[in-house]
Design a protein around this motif. Sequence first.
Motif, mmCIF file in Angstrom:
data_model
loop_
_atom_site.group_PDB
_atom_site.id
_atom_site.type_symbol
_atom_site.label_atom_id
_atom_site.label_comp_id
_atom_site.label_asym_id
_atom_site.label_seq_id
_atom_site.Cartn_x
_atom_site.Cartn_y
_atom_site.Cartn_z
ATOM 1 N N ALA A 120 -8.257 3.161 -10.599
ATOM 2 C CA ALA A 120 -8.197 2.185 -9.367
ATOM 3 C C ALA A 120 -8.886 1.060 -9.886
ATOM 4 O O ALA A 120 -9.972 0.598 -10.386
ATOM 5 C CB ALA A 120 -8.901 2.567 -8.226
ATOM 6 N N GLU A 132 -4.639 7.226 -13.368
ATOM 7 C CA GLU A 132 -5.899 7.751 -12.191
ATOM 8 C C GLU A 132 -6.793 6.718 -11.972
ATOM 9 O O GLU A 132 -8.044 6.935 -11.518
ATOM 10 C CB GLU A 132 -6.512 8.783 -12.924
ATOM 11 C CG GLU A 132 -5.568 10.071 -13.096
ATOM 12 C CD GLU A 132 -6.008 11.416 -13.446
ATOM 13 O OE1 GLU A 132 -7.219 11.328 -13.954
ATOM 14 O OE2 GLU A 132 -5.356 12.564 -13.450
ATOM 15 N N ALA A 180 1.027 -1.105 0.087
ATOM 16 C CA ALA A 180 0.034 0.123 0.032
ATOM 17 C C ALA A 180 0.972 1.214 -0.053
ATOM 18 O O ALA A 180 0.390 2.451 -0.661
ATOM 19 C CB ALA A 180 -1.114 0.033 1.231
ATOM 20 N N ASP A 181 1.936 0.979 0.583
ATOM 21 C CA ASP A 181 2.917 2.419 0.669
ATOM 22 C C ASP A 181 3.983 2.339 -0.235
ATOM 23 O O ASP A 181 5.087 2.992 -0.142
ATOM 24 C CB ASP A 181 3.470 2.657 2.098
ATOM 25 C CG ASP A 181 4.120 1.230 2.708
ATOM 26 O OD1 ASP A 181 4.405 0.189 2.030
ATOM 27 O OD2 ASP A 181 4.912 1.412 3.522
ATOM 28 N N CYS A 211 -5.260 -6.304 -12.795
ATOM 29 C CA CYS A 211 -5.200 -6.778 -11.226
ATOM 30 C C CYS A 211 -5.632 -8.084 -10.982
ATOM 31 O O CYS A 211 -6.884 -8.491 -11.406
ATOM 32 C CB CYS A 211 -5.689 -5.405 -10.398
ATOM 33 S SG CYS A 211 -5.719 -5.835 -8.639
ATOM 34 N N THR A 250 -2.675 0.312 -3.292
ATOM 35 C CA THR A 250 -3.627 1.107 -2.655
ATOM 36 C C THR A 250 -3.751 0.484 -1.044
ATOM 37 O O THR A 250 -3.265 -0.636 -0.930
ATOM 38 C CB THR A 250 -4.962 0.661 -3.372
ATOM 39 O OG1 THR A 250 -5.516 -0.776 -3.492
ATOM 40 C CG2 THR A 250 -4.644 1.198 -4.841
ATOM 41 N N ASP A 251 -4.601 1.107 -0.661
ATOM 42 C CA ASP A 251 -4.952 0.541 0.856
ATOM 43 C C ASP A 251 -5.416 -0.882 0.834
ATOM 44 O O ASP A 251 -6.341 -0.951 0.027
ATOM 45 C CB ASP A 251 -5.951 1.492 1.718
ATOM 46 C CG ASP A 251 -5.244 2.931 2.082
ATOM 47 O OD1 ASP A 251 -3.908 2.758 1.963
ATOM 48 O OD2 ASP A 251 -5.889 4.135 1.960
ATOM 49 N N ARG A 309 -9.462 -3.145 -9.251
ATOM 50 C CA ARG A 309 -9.728 -4.165 -8.177
ATOM 51 C C ARG A 309 -9.115 -5.599 -9.019
ATOM 52 O O ARG A 309 -9.174 -5.406 -10.225
ATOM 53 C CB ARG A 309 -11.148 -3.992 -7.746
ATOM 54 C CG ARG A 309 -11.465 -2.747 -7.151
ATOM 55 C CD ARG A 309 -10.653 -2.298 -5.966
ATOM 56 N NE ARG A 309 -10.460 -3.024 -4.904
ATOM 57 C CZ ARG A 309 -9.596 -3.058 -3.862
ATOM 58 N NH1 ARG A 309 -8.737 -2.116 -3.734
ATOM 59 N NH2 ARG A 309 -9.602 -4.179 -2.832
ATOM 60 N N THR A 313 0.802 2.240 -8.364
ATOM 61 C CA THR A 313 1.200 2.335 -6.905
ATOM 62 C C THR A 313 0.032 1.333 -6.260
ATOM 63 O O THR A 313 -0.766 1.096 -6.884
ATOM 64 C CB THR A 313 0.939 3.545 -6.403
ATOM 65 O OG1 THR A 313 -0.495 4.164 -6.465
ATOM 66 C CG2 THR A 313 1.800 4.559 -6.954
ATOM 67 N N GLY A 357 -5.555 -4.248 -4.587
ATOM 68 C CA GLY A 357 -5.874 -3.156 -5.377
ATOM 69 C C GLY A 357 -4.633 -2.403 -6.098
ATOM 70 O O GLY A 357 -3.584 -2.384 -5.213
ATOM 71 N N VAL A 358 -4.604 -1.818 -7.096
ATOM 72 C CA VAL A 358 -3.661 -1.213 -7.688
ATOM 73 C C VAL A 358 -4.150 -0.054 -8.281
ATOM 74 O O VAL A 358 -5.182 -0.106 -9.034
ATOM 75 C CB VAL A 358 -2.897 -2.012 -8.593
ATOM 76 C CG1 VAL A 358 -1.708 -1.285 -9.385
ATOM 77 C CG2 VAL A 358 -2.292 -3.388 -8.058
ATOM 78 N N THR A 359 -3.393 1.130 -8.226
ATOM 79 C CA THR A 359 -3.798 2.428 -9.062
ATOM 80 C C THR A 359 -3.008 2.510 -10.235
ATOM 81 O O THR A 359 -1.702 2.346 -10.137
ATOM 82 C CB THR A 359 -3.761 3.617 -8.150
ATOM 83 O OG1 THR A 359 -4.456 3.530 -7.162
ATOM 84 C CG2 THR A 359 -3.986 4.775 -8.901
#
Length: 392
Positions: free
Chosen positions: A358, A356, A330-331, A347, A378-379, A360, A376, A351-353
Amino acid sequence: MDRLANTVRPYAWGSTTAIPELLGVAPTGEPQAEMWMGAHPGAPSHVSRGGENARPLSEVIADAPERELGAAAVAKFGPRLPFLLKLLAAGAPLSLQVHPDLAQAKAGYTAEEEAGVPLDAPHRNYKDANHKPELICALTPFDGLCGFRAPAEAADLLAGLDVDSLKPYVDLLHAHPEEAALREVLTAVLTADREEMAATVHEAAAAAERLGGPYAPYASVARHYPGDPGVIAAMLLNHVRLQPGEALFLGAGVPHAYLTGLGVEIMANSDNVLRCGLTPKHVDVPELLRIVRFEATDPGVLRPEPSSTGEEVYDTPIDEFRLSRFVLAADSAPCDLTAPTPQILLCTAGGVTVGELALRPGESAFVPAGEAVRITGTDGGPGTLFRATVVA
């Protein structure tokens, strides 16, 4: 970049639950075998741009091939996306099959075109002039058959069933050089009297059920295809169980079948399949025997090669596709995937961004050549993203 709307194919061998569980939707009760991502004319993905109605990705690419695919990819592969990406969910064994190499595909397609064989004819072997190398990467434990066993090993497996009508095959496997032994036995199995072979298969299947262990995969195959000669042909092949993240590359002429499991599959954009059995469809034995590579092979389980960027690459010897994956915390720091080639990003967990978007599990995006894109996590825990592109 574009979020993809994809088609799920309801082939009879498909799992009723695996793809719905990944997508987080309720099962329909019907088999859901493959979700296609790409521009294959049989079921192209759809995209919406700038408020337009959804259009097939194949049309978007055809309108501006170099903009979407990049000049290098168009020069090398022509004005089409050269790969097809899939989620594949096998609830029952697929047909035992092989694929031609590029020269064989071109020659076979030309011959059938000149002979006037309709593209949709059930006995047509070559639907296009392309080869069909493919890679399957397991998302769950995944069982398959891949490549011939050594003849002596195949002989021992058949002999262990203690079925009288299989003994001539055991003798052949012991008596000849490798290529001749495998060729003669497969030919004999596929050309035997159908009623006599069905009786042999039933007896062999009963023995396999009783013995279990190394015979269990073939007993399962026989339950799905009772009396099919492909059950005996399957016993000539290596059984492979992939763990999540492991993969198999299947080149030209290598007999194979997927049995059970969920995976990400990528292949050259072709429909050319020659079947050996485990199917009610046409089996062209002479053409099949011309295409099959009669040599014992190690299945060669692939594991991804890590890199300093976090990309894990599945190394294959062809250029029509390149598959890799990212596991993103996530980070995690953003990772730049900008490339001069087209990409499909899928994906499969967490989750992946993507830019722009997102994504799932089960969601995907098309990234045109040269489009700036960063990914990036995601949470909610690590996200897994598969990246499909080409080598150009």
